[in-house]
Scaffold this motif. Structure first.
Motif, PDB file in Angstrom:
ATOM      1  N   GLN A  88      -4.428   3.497   8.295  1.00 33.73           N
ATOM      2  CA  GLN A  88      -5.039   4.548   7.484  1.00 33.73           C
ATOM      3  C   GLN A  88      -4.332   5.854   7.798  1.00 33.73           C
ATOM      4  O   GLN A  88      -4.315   6.279   8.959  1.00 33.73           O
ATOM      5  N   VAL A 142       2.553  10.324  -2.605  1.00 27.02           N
ATOM      6  CA  VAL A 142       1.323  11.094  -2.476  1.00 27.02           C
ATOM      7  C   VAL A 142       1.678  12.542  -2.179  1.00 27.02           C
ATOM      8  O   VAL A 142       2.751  12.825  -1.618  1.00 27.02           O
ATOM      9  N   VAL A 197       6.766   5.041   1.863  1.00 25.77           N
ATOM     10  CA  VAL A 197       5.764   6.105   1.719  1.00 25.77           C
ATOM     11  C   VAL A 197       6.512   7.408   1.499  1.00 25.77           C
ATOM     12  O   VAL A 197       7.395   7.765   2.290  1.00 25.77           O
ATOM     13  N   SER A 237      -3.934  10.978   1.287  1.00 26.48           N
ATOM     14  CA  SER A 237      -4.157   9.823   2.150  1.00 26.48           C
ATOM     15  C   SER A 237      -3.604   8.556   1.513  1.00 26.48           C
ATOM     16  O   SER A 237      -3.534   8.446   0.280  1.00 26.48           O
ATOM     17  N   LEU A 238      -3.224   7.635   2.365  1.00 29.65           N
ATOM     18  CA  LEU A 238      -2.821   6.302   1.954  1.00 29.65           C
ATOM     19  C   LEU A 238      -3.267   5.318   3.011  1.00 29.65           C
ATOM     20  O   LEU A 238      -3.349   5.674   4.193  1.00 29.65           O
ATOM     21  N   THR A 239      -3.521   4.090   2.588  1.00 35.00           N
ATOM     22  CA  THR A 239      -3.810   3.025   3.534  1.00 35.00           C
ATOM     23  C   THR A 239      -2.809   1.898   3.327  1.00 35.00           C
ATOM     24  O   THR A 239      -2.695   1.364   2.225  1.00 35.00           O
ATOM     25  N   GLY A 277       0.780  -1.226   0.000  1.00 27.08           N
ATOM     26  CA  GLY A 277       0.000   0.000   0.000  1.00 27.08           C
ATOM     27  C   GLY A 277       0.812   1.275   0.000  1.00 27.08           C
ATOM     28  O   GLY A 277       0.253   2.374  -0.060  1.00 27.08           O
ATOM     29  N   GLY A 278       2.127   1.148   0.100  1.00 26.00           N
ATOM     30  CA  GLY A 278       2.953   2.343   0.074  1.00 26.00           C
ATOM     31  C   GLY A 278       2.968   2.982  -1.300  1.00 26.00           C
ATOM     32  O   GLY A 278       2.483   2.411  -2.285  1.00 26.00           O
ATOM     33  N   GLY A 279       3.521   4.188  -1.367  1.00 24.56           N
ATOM     34  CA  GLY A 279       3.601   4.883  -2.643  1.00 24.56           C
ATOM     35  C   GLY A 279       3.902   6.345  -2.432  1.00 24.56           C
ATOM     36  O   GLY A 279       4.311   6.756  -1.340  1.00 24.56           O
TER      37      GLY A 279
END
Length: 124
Positions: A81, A12, A121, A17-19, A8-10
């Motif tokens: 979250q 932004v 992240v 938001s990221l989860t 789920g990282g990335g």
């Protein structure tokens, strides 16, 4: 032996938001304490938050009110979250599972028996 795999990282933008998800090969419900940690670039690892077997959560001051830990025991998944992300949230995030201390899930790294490989992240 428990394996933990984060995803789920990335990248932004600030305010986004990221989860993150952490899938365990063994029941997350059986862990006394599960936690998320992070290692910002060039800095030491730091705790982000914890979740006890009864679902009680705790957060570091830097993420309180913005991040939420939860878990789906039926699917053996731990979630993080992350809302209102800031550049200073940029880090490699790790999930961990282990033992409580004195009956409390406080997320001491030395009590975490199992760690994931980490997910990056980046907030810009």
């Amino acid at each position: 032996h428990v394996q933990l795999v984060e995803s789920g990282g990335g990248s932004v933008q600030s305010g986004g938001s990221l989860t993150l998800s952490c899938v365990g090969t063994k029941s997350t419900a059986s862990a006394d304490c599960m936690a998320w940690f992070r290692r910002p670039p060039g800095k030491e690892r730091e705790g982000v938050g914890t979740i006890a077997s009864d679902g009680t959560t705790g957060y570091s001051n830097s993420v309180k009110g913005r991040f939420t830990l939860s878990k789906d025991n039926a699917k053996n998944i731990l979630y993080l979250q992350m809302n209102s992300l800031r550049p200073e949230d940029t880090a490699v995030y790790y999930c961990a599972a282990g033992r409580a201390s004195g009956g409390y899930c406080i997320g001491l790294p030395r009590l975490m028996d199992y760690w994931g490989q980490g997910t990056q992240v980046t907030v810009s």
